[in-house]
Design a protein around this motif. Sequence first.
Motif, mmCIF file in Angstrom:
data_model
loop_
_atom_site.group_PDB
_atom_site.id
_atom_site.type_symbol
_atom_site.label_atom_id
_atom_site.label_comp_id
_atom_site.label_asym_id
_atom_site.label_seq_id
_atom_site.Cartn_x
_atom_site.Cartn_y
_atom_site.Cartn_z
ATOM 1 N N ALA A 21 0.836 -1.207 0.000
ATOM 2 C CA ALA A 21 0.000 0.000 0.000
ATOM 3 C C ALA A 21 0.870 1.257 0.000
ATOM 4 C CB ALA A 21 -0.934 -0.009 1.206
ATOM 5 N N ARG A 22 1.791 1.324 0.923
ATOM 6 C CA ARG A 22 2.631 2.522 1.052
ATOM 7 C C ARG A 22 3.513 2.745 -0.186
ATOM 8 N NH1 ARG A 22 4.369 5.890 5.188
ATOM 9 N NH2 ARG A 22 6.272 6.981 4.630
ATOM 10 N N ALA A 23 4.146 1.688 -0.663
ATOM 11 C CA ALA A 23 5.064 1.821 -1.803
ATOM 12 C C ALA A 23 4.328 2.240 -3.074
ATOM 13 C CB ALA A 23 5.828 0.525 -2.017
ATOM 14 N N ALA A 24 3.113 1.745 -3.285
ATOM 15 C CA ALA A 24 2.351 2.140 -4.476
ATOM 16 C C ALA A 24 1.989 3.617 -4.423
ATOM 17 C CB ALA A 24 1.090 1.290 -4.614
ATOM 18 N N VAL A 25 1.659 4.117 -3.227
ATOM 19 C CA VAL A 25 1.348 5.545 -3.071
ATOM 20 C C VAL A 25 2.627 6.371 -3.260
ATOM 21 C CG1 VAL A 25 0.544 7.312 -1.452
ATOM 22 C CG2 VAL A 25 -0.693 5.138 -1.654
ATOM 23 N N GLU A 26 3.725 5.938 -2.653
ATOM 24 C CA GLU A 26 4.994 6.659 -2.811
ATOM 25 C C GLU A 26 5.427 6.726 -4.271
ATOM 26 O OE1 GLU A 26 7.543 4.505 -0.111
ATOM 27 O OE2 GLU A 26 7.088 5.883 1.536
ATOM 28 N N ALA A 27 5.153 5.675 -5.032
ATOM 29 C CA ALA A 27 5.520 5.635 -6.454
ATOM 30 C C ALA A 27 4.525 6.394 -7.333
ATOM 31 C CB ALA A 27 5.608 4.182 -6.923
ATOM 32 N N ARG A 28 3.491 6.961 -6.714
ATOM 33 C CA ARG A 28 2.434 7.712 -7.401
ATOM 34 C C ARG A 28 1.658 6.855 -8.407
ATOM 35 N NH1 ARG A 28 1.806 12.575 -5.569
ATOM 36 N NH2 ARG A 28 3.553 13.656 -4.664
ATOM 37 N N LEU A 29 1.606 5.551 -8.126
ATOM 38 C CA LEU A 29 0.776 4.654 -8.923
ATOM 39 C C LEU A 29 -0.650 4.648 -8.396
ATOM 40 C CD1 LEU A 29 3.314 1.733 -9.271
ATOM 41 C CD2 LEU A 29 2.667 3.413 -11.017
ATOM 42 N N ALA A 30 -0.812 5.059 -7.147
ATOM 43 C CA ALA A 30 -2.124 5.187 -6.513
ATOM 44 C C ALA A 30 -2.127 6.463 -5.689
ATOM 45 C CB ALA A 30 -2.412 3.982 -5.615
ATOM 46 N N ALA A 31 -3.267 7.140 -5.666
ATOM 47 C CA ALA A 31 -3.374 8.353 -4.851
ATOM 48 C C ALA A 31 -3.502 7.988 -3.382
ATOM 49 C CB ALA A 31 -4.584 9.180 -5.292
ATOM 50 N N GLY A 32 -4.079 6.840 -3.130
ATOM 51 C CA GLY A 32 -4.252 6.353 -1.770
ATOM 52 C C GLY A 32 -4.489 4.857 -1.806
ATOM 53 N N ALA A 33 -4.321 4.239 -0.669
ATOM 54 C CA ALA A 33 -4.577 2.801 -0.558
ATOM 55 C C ALA A 33 -5.017 2.522 0.867
ATOM 56 C CB ALA A 33 -3.319 2.009 -0.884
ATOM 57 N N HIS A 34 -5.869 1.548 1.023
ATOM 58 C CA HIS A 34 -6.197 1.141 2.382
ATOM 59 C C HIS A 34 -6.086 -0.361 2.509
ATOM 60 C CE1 HIS A 34 -10.348 1.133 0.629
ATOM 61 N NE2 HIS A 34 -10.455 0.042 1.350
ATOM 62 N N VAL A 35 -5.748 -0.784 3.719
ATOM 63 C CA VAL A 35 -5.600 -2.187 4.047
ATOM 64 C C VAL A 35 -6.759 -2.549 4.963
ATOM 65 C CG1 VAL A 35 -4.123 -3.909 5.148
ATOM 66 C CG2 VAL A 35 -3.082 -2.034 3.843
ATOM 67 N N ASP A 36 -7.579 -3.489 4.501
ATOM 68 C CA ASP A 36 -8.723 -3.940 5.301
ATOM 69 C C ASP A 36 -8.254 -4.878 6.404
ATOM 70 O OD1 ASP A 36 -10.457 -2.534 3.668
ATOM 71 O OD2 ASP A 36 -10.919 -4.268 2.419
ATOM 72 N N ALA A 37 -9.068 -4.947 7.451
ATOM 73 C CA ALA A 37 -8.790 -5.852 8.566
ATOM 74 C C ALA A 37 -8.652 -7.288 8.069
ATOM 75 C CB ALA A 37 -9.905 -5.764 9.596
ATOM 76 N N ARG A 38 -7.942 -8.083 8.818
ATOM 77 C CA ARG A 38 -7.698 -9.466 8.435
ATOM 78 C C ARG A 38 -9.013 -10.220 8.239
ATOM 79 N NH1 ARG A 38 -3.845 -13.555 11.752
ATOM 80 N NH2 ARG A 38 -5.739 -13.946 12.907
ATOM 81 N N MET A 39 -9.042 -11.045 7.210
ATOM 82 C CA MET A 39 -10.233 -11.823 6.876
ATOM 83 C C MET A 39 -9.796 -13.242 6.549
ATOM 84 S SD MET A 39 -10.829 -10.196 3.137
ATOM 85 C CE MET A 39 -9.494 -10.200 1.952
ATOM 86 N N THR A 40 -10.743 -14.133 6.458
ATOM 87 C CA THR A 40 -10.449 -15.504 6.054
ATOM 88 C C THR A 40 -10.961 -15.710 4.642
ATOM 89 O OG1 THR A 40 -10.648 -16.261 8.326
ATOM 90 C CG2 THR A 40 -10.782 -17.950 6.611
#
Length: 107
Positions: A21-40
């Motif tokens: 998430a962070r690296a894609a935003v830093e590379a300006r490939l995404a304006a933002g990203a979020h990580v959802d809570a753990r799921m199965t």
Amino acid sequence: MTSIVIAQTTVNDEDKAYGLARAAVEARLAAGAHVDARMTTFYWWKDAVQHEREYRVSFKTTEEKAAELEAWVHANHPYEVPQWILLPAVRASEEFLAWVVQETTAR
């Protein structure tokens, strides 16, 4: 006309999810990203039903940047076959669209 898409992948490690998430935003490939809570997740793999605890990463980007983001995610993803789903944003405010375009433009 530029449009927003939400690109999603999953990963089984929280640190790797945050890193993607962070690296894609830093590379300006995404304006933002979020990580959802753990799921199965349950899925077929190698002729058997598997299950895994995963984190979904959702990237906010433009349709024009989506292919570049996809290639980057596949190159940096730990899975042999990473999930990659692209969802069109049916509607977005002009202000939000302008922000996504601005933040995914190289400076």
